[in-house]
Design a protein around this motif. Structure first.
Motif, PDB file in Angstrom:
ATOM      1  N   THR A   5      13.340  42.033  36.346  1.00  0.00           N
ATOM      2  CA  THR A   5      14.635  42.650  36.316  1.00  0.00           C
ATOM      3  C   THR A   5      15.624  41.917  36.912  1.00  0.00           C
ATOM      4  O   THR A   5      15.131  41.164  37.748  1.00  0.00           O
ATOM      5  N   MET A   6      16.835  41.897  36.677  1.00  0.00           N
ATOM      6  CA  MET A   6      17.976  41.471  37.560  1.00  0.00           C
ATOM      7  C   MET A   6      18.941  42.466  37.765  1.00  0.00           C
ATOM      8  O   MET A   6      19.638  43.149  36.546  1.00  0.00           O
ATOM      9  N   PHE A   7      19.297  42.833  39.023  1.00  0.00           N
ATOM     10  CA  PHE A   7      20.301  44.196  39.169  1.00  0.00           C
ATOM     11  C   PHE A   7      19.570  45.342  38.534  1.00  0.00           C
ATOM     12  O   PHE A   7      20.542  46.227  37.914  1.00  0.00           O
ATOM     13  N   GLY A   8      18.429  45.567  38.244  1.00  0.00           N
ATOM     14  CA  GLY A   8      17.621  46.674  37.639  1.00  0.00           C
ATOM     15  C   GLY A   8      17.811  46.648  36.170  1.00  0.00           C
ATOM     16  O   GLY A   8      17.195  47.390  35.318  1.00  0.00           O
ATOM     17  N   GLU A   9      18.422  45.594  35.391  1.00  0.00           N
ATOM     18  CA  GLU A   9      18.427  45.291  34.077  1.00  0.00           C
ATOM     19  C   GLU A   9      17.138  44.374  33.571  1.00  0.00           C
ATOM     20  O   GLU A   9      17.028  43.239  34.128  1.00  0.00           O
ATOM     21  N   LYS A  10      16.872  44.650  32.436  1.00  0.00           N
ATOM     22  CA  LYS A  10      15.796  43.875  31.709  1.00  0.00           C
ATOM     23  C   LYS A  10      16.189  42.847  30.870  1.00  0.00           C
ATOM     24  O   LYS A  10      15.421  41.653  30.576  1.00  0.00           O
ATOM     25  N   VAL A  11      17.478  42.809  30.466  1.00  0.00           N
ATOM     26  CA  VAL A  11      18.189  41.764  29.631  1.00  0.00           C
ATOM     27  C   VAL A  11      18.948  40.911  30.471  1.00  0.00           C
ATOM     28  O   VAL A  11      20.102  41.376  30.971  1.00  0.00           O
TER      29      VAL A  11
END
Length: 317
Positions: free
Chosen positions: A156-162
């Motif tokens: 993840t990046m900042f909690g995002e998978k995309v």
């Protein structure tokens, strides 16, 4: 091949004029009748640092006006053997990254259904995951040559998978990759721990860090890559930040100590003979490229990809 297939020559129209397509090729609405389609994906909402790659496809096309149809180094003459056109840009949703990845996959489903090989002008690196999803539907799991400063395997990046740091983790989860035929070349810089590069190694990927490339030709490496990939379908994803910022400063996440431009050319030219089913050139950010040289290098690398596609002889003695 018909004259329609040819880029507009510099003696027919000044280099600073003519159509704003890749290599000033004919524009076409879709991939019907094409062997190869140049496609732009003008996106940067997957970027974590400096934005601007949404402008990359337009700038790469502009700088590509300097390219000519014959490869003086390899003897490749791709327009004598392939029908090629520029089919424009994917109509991404600039406000919704998750919708955008589905739009990209659907667009590439259409390109592949027409029988064309897509060569993509990026755009941030998020775009490779949805392309690989389309490739899996057409070809099954594929081999991968990934040239980059970064592994792009974050969960993840900042909690995002995309995001542009996650595409190859997502592609792996989706079963898009043949694990023992994945090669990551040029990785370097600082990280959060060994897993930043070792995650791929633990899955059977070959990870070649930039330091292992310093001061040497990469022709032997590419001979090893060709032997291991064999006749499997292979996708080439080339992040411009794989190159040292001395060569390509116009990108969002620069890292010192990178590949040289001649090593980059050796990597792409070393793909000749492989069953190459598509490729992309990503992360050109024109706001950080005032001279246009980064986009010019990107255009040349895309042309070199065209020159090594199946059906294009390498004629140099």
């Amino acid at each position: 091949m018909s004259r329609f297939n040819q880029p507009l020559g510099g003696n027919d129209m000044p280099r600073f004029g003519g159509p704003a397509t890749m290599m000033r090729l004919p524009a076409q609405a879709d991939a019907t009748g094409l062997d190869v389609a140049f496609v732009g994906i003008p996106m940067d909402h997957g970027t974590s640092n400096r934005s601007g790659t949404r402008l990359g496809p337009r700038q790469i096309r502009d700088e590509s006006r300097m390219l000519r149809p014959y490869n003086m180094a390899t003897g490749a003459a791709p327009f004598e053997h392939l029908q090629v056109a520029d089919i424009g840009d994917v109509p991404i949703n600039t406000f919704d990254l998750k919708k955008t990845v589905d739009i990209i996959t659907a667009f590439y489903d259409g390109v592949l259904d027409k029988g064309a090989i897509p060569l993509t002008l990026g755009g941030d690196h998020t775009l490779t995951w949805p392309i690989l999803r389309a490739m899996k539907k057409k070809h099954g799991p594929v081999a991968l040559i990934h040239v980059d400063a970064h592994a792009d395997i974050n969960d993840t990046m900042f909690g995002e998978k995309v995001a542009h740091g996650c595409p190859f983790r997502r592609a792996w989860e989706d079963g898009c990759l043949i694990n023992d035929k994945v090669f990551q070349i040029g990785l370097r810089g600082t990280g959060y721990g060994p897993d930043d590069f070792d995650w791929g190694r633990e899955r059977g990927w070959t990870v070649v860090q930039a330091e292992d490339c310093w001061h040497k030709s990469l022709k032997p490496l590419m001979a090893e890559v060709r032997e291991k990939i064999g006749d499997a379908p292979v996708y080439l994803s080339y992040d411009i930040d794989s190159l040292d910022p001395a060569f390509a400063p116009g990108t969002g996440t620069v890292e010192p100590g990178g590949l040289t431009i001649w090593q980059g050319l050796e990597i792409v030219r070393g793909c000749a003979g492989l069953n190459l089913i598509g490729g992309d050139l990503v992360e050109v950010s024109p706001p950080y490229d005032p001279s246009g040289n980064t986009a010019l290098i990107g255009a040349n690398l895309l042309y070199e990809m065209l020159c090594v596609l199946p059906g294009v002889p390498q004629r140099r003695s």
